[in-house]
Enzyme design. Structure first.
Site, PDB file in Angstrom:
ATOM      1  CG  HIS A   1      -1.919   0.954   1.396  1.00  0.00           C
ATOM      2  ND1 HIS A   1      -1.693   2.254   1.767  1.00  0.00           N
ATOM      3  CD2 HIS A   1      -3.257   0.845   1.202  1.00  0.00           C
ATOM      4  CE1 HIS A   1      -2.857   2.906   1.811  1.00  0.00           C
ATOM      5  NE2 HIS A   1      -3.819   2.074   1.472  1.00  0.00           N
TER       6      HIS A   1
ATOM      7  CG  ASP B   1       0.244  -2.272   6.140  1.00  0.00           C
ATOM      8  OD1 ASP B   1      -0.721  -2.385   6.918  1.00  0.00           O
ATOM      9  OD2 ASP B   1       0.161  -1.720   5.024  1.00  0.00           O
TER      10      ASP B   1
ATOM     11  CD  GLN C   1      -7.329  -4.449   4.315  1.00  0.00           C
ATOM     12  OE1 GLN C   1      -8.274  -5.110   4.740  1.00  0.00           O
ATOM     13  NE2 GLN C   1      -7.479  -3.230   3.839  1.00  0.00           N
TER      14      GLN C   1
ATOM     15  CB  CYS D   1      -3.728   3.189  -1.516  1.00  0.00           C
ATOM     16  SG  CYS D   1      -4.804   4.569  -1.197  1.00  0.00           S
TER      17      CYS D   1
ATOM     18  CE  LYS E   1      -7.579   0.042   6.229  1.00  0.00           C
ATOM     19  NZ  LYS E   1      -8.273   0.417   5.006  1.00  0.00           N
TER      20      LYS E   1
HETATM   21  N1  PMP Z   1      -2.153  -0.757   4.563  1.00  0.00           N
HETATM   22  C1  PMP Z   1      -3.119  -1.502   4.042  1.00  0.00           C
HETATM   23  C2  PMP Z   1      -2.839  -2.904   3.652  1.00  0.00           C
HETATM   24  C3  PMP Z   1      -4.398  -0.961   3.868  1.00  0.00           C
HETATM   25  O1  PMP Z   1      -5.363  -1.697   3.336  1.00  0.00           O
HETATM   26  C4  PMP Z   1      -4.633   0.364   4.283  1.00  0.00           C
HETATM   27  C5  PMP Z   1      -5.991   0.999   4.109  1.00  0.00           C
HETATM   28  N2  PMP Z   1      -6.519   0.859   2.829  1.00  0.00           N
HETATM   29  C6  PMP Z   1      -3.584   1.086   4.835  1.00  0.00           C
HETATM   30  C7  PMP Z   1      -2.350   0.489   4.964  1.00  0.00           C
HETATM   31  C8  PMP Z   1      -3.752   2.478   5.301  1.00  0.00           C
HETATM   32  O2  PMP Z   1      -4.628   2.534   6.364  1.00  0.00           O
HETATM   33  P1  PMP Z   1      -5.073   3.934   6.956  1.00  0.00           P
HETATM   34  O3  PMP Z   1      -5.685   4.679   5.807  1.00  0.00           O
HETATM   35  O4  PMP Z   1      -6.067   3.588   8.000  1.00  0.00           O
HETATM   36  O5  PMP Z   1      -3.869   4.600   7.460  1.00  0.00           O
END
Ligand code: PMP
Length: 415
Positions: A131, A208, A211, A373, A234
């Site tokens: 991401h 990270d 998910q 993203c 999430k």
């Molecule tokens: N990493 C992953 C794998 C994600 O799916 C997301 C959210 N789409 C993020 C990071 C970023 O999360 P946040 O927008 O809550 O900072």
């Protein structure tokens, strides 16, 4: 025939009743089917209720006030930290740092640990499936400090190439930063093995887990992760709060990320002494009600049981992949159901993903379209965008059937 929902150990009907937002028509006669939980999950009344209760009963600023309300607010805020620590099996709650979200958690490590510990030419290993929130902070360090970035390649079936990883490890990396589960491919990466190999090569690890923590059991000590980042929003909790887990000795050695109130022990006109963990990294008035809401979300997920959450989502994902395979022209990215979580990103031959989403939306079905993203990953697969359906404990196989019906409507419209 789909496996009956009640064969899995969760009471979906009862769970759905906890999520008032799901009980609505988003267009006349079109009941909402929410398949966008990878972007953000819905919130049960237990979470919104806990936040309202906090505001009605205990609202005060934390830590600083010696009055009853301030003590109650502090207890609620710190109590949520203990719940989070227990959920991911941190050795102590002081290893749990509240941030705004996963993105800020990763930026905290890049800014604090990265700026203090990395030198020009030092290698950080990432993956091609990251991401943007686990790419750009390291790219910024590459620009400012001159660190070097290398990437574990992703195969056509959406898995990390671990042989290529082992070769990269021979180049003396300082950090391996990777996602536990992909928000596009759904791939659940072999985190324990990646970490073990990194440690053997003398590198630290950052995971990270945006998910992961919402969807299956995560044990940071068992993984031996050095840093682990995730977001409340999430995992049934509110927006505005995220978590950075870090091993105590690493967090203790790191300089503060932001300066201000609460992160200090003493301040003089020209100097300060930083506070102990976790407060050293929590400058200013934090998201107190949000921490309380996060604590309630952890309670909710724990009551369902993370193993049950994972089993139910696996059942949904397998059903969705089987049914998507029936639709001519649909191509699903990522590995098979037994290697992925509840995410199905797909293209529809001859139809732009935005058009797919729009037609599904007219049927009340919320899916996301775009690069999610993860532009470099889409580039790797030579596409600009995908449509993504993602699942959580309040979804059902009947809703997946509606998704499939919707895709047949797309086919009819676009011939
Ligand atoms: N990493 C992953 C794998 C994600 O799916 C997301 C959210 N789409 C993020 C990071 C970023 O999360 P946040 O927008 O809550 O900072």
């Amino acid at each position: 025939m789909p496996e009956p929902e009640n064969a899995v150990q969760i009471d979906v009907k009862k769970i759905i009743q906890d999520f008032p937002v799901l009980d609505q028509e988003v267009h006349p006669g079109k009941k909402l089917i929410y398949l966008d939980s990878a972007a953000t999950s819905q919130k049960p009344v237990q979470v919104t209720g806990a936040m309202t209760d906090y505001y009605h009963r205990a609202n005060a600023n934390i830590h600083r006030g010696i009055h009853a309300l301030a003590e109650t607010a502090t207890d609620m805020y710190e109590g949520a930290r203990e719940k989070v620590a227990f959920l991911i099996n941190a050795a102590t709650p002081s290893e749990i740092i509240y941030t705004r979200n996963t993105t800020e958690s990763i930026n905290l490590v890049a800014s604090s640990w990265g700026r203090a510990g990395l030198k020009p030419g030092d290698l950080v290993i990432l993956t091609e499936m990251e991401h943007h929130s686990n790419l750009v902070p390291w790219q910024m360090l590459a620009e400012t400090i001159g660190i070097r970035l290398e990437f574990i390649p992703v195969s056509q079936d959406g898995l990390l190439d671990l042989q290529a990883y082992q070769l990269l490890l021979e180049e003396d990396p300082k950090l391996v930063a990777f996602m536990h589960m992909s928000n596009v491919l759904g791939t659940i990466n072999p985190a324990q093995k990646i970490i073990q190999l990194a440690h053997q090569a003398g590198a630290l690890t950052l995971v990270d887990g945006a998910q992961a923590v919402p969807h299956f059991p995560v044990d940071v000590q068992d993984l031996d992760a050095d840093f682990y980042a995730f977001s409340s929003h999430k995992m049934l909790g509110p927006t505005g709060i995220g978590i950075l887990y870090g091993k105590k000795h690493l967090l203790e050695a790191m300089p503060p990320y932001m300066g201000g109130g609460d992160m200090i022990k003493r301040v003089k006109l020209r100097s300060f002494a930083p506070n102990d963990l976790p407060h050293k990294f929590e400058a200013g008035t934090p998201a107190i009600a949000e921490a309380v809401g996060l604590g309630a979300a952890v309670d909710y997920l724990s009551a369902v049981g993370m193993h049950n959450v994972a089993a139910y989502e696996h059942h949904l994902t397998k059903y969705a992949l089987d049914r998507l395979a029936e639709v001519p022209g649909v191509w699903v990215f990522g590995p098979e159901a037994n290697q992925k979580g509840g995410v199905a990103s797909f293209t529809f031959e001859g139809v732009h993903p935005h058009d797919v989403s729009q037609i599904l939306d007219a049927e009340g079905i919320a899916v996301r379209a775009g690069h999610h993203c993860a532009m470099p990953l889409h580039e790797k697969f030579k596409i600009n965008a995908t449509s993504r359906a993602s699942f959580y404990i309040y979804n059902t196989t009947a809703e997946i059937d509606r998704l499939i019906d919707g895709l047949y409507s797309v086919k009819k419209i676009f011939g």
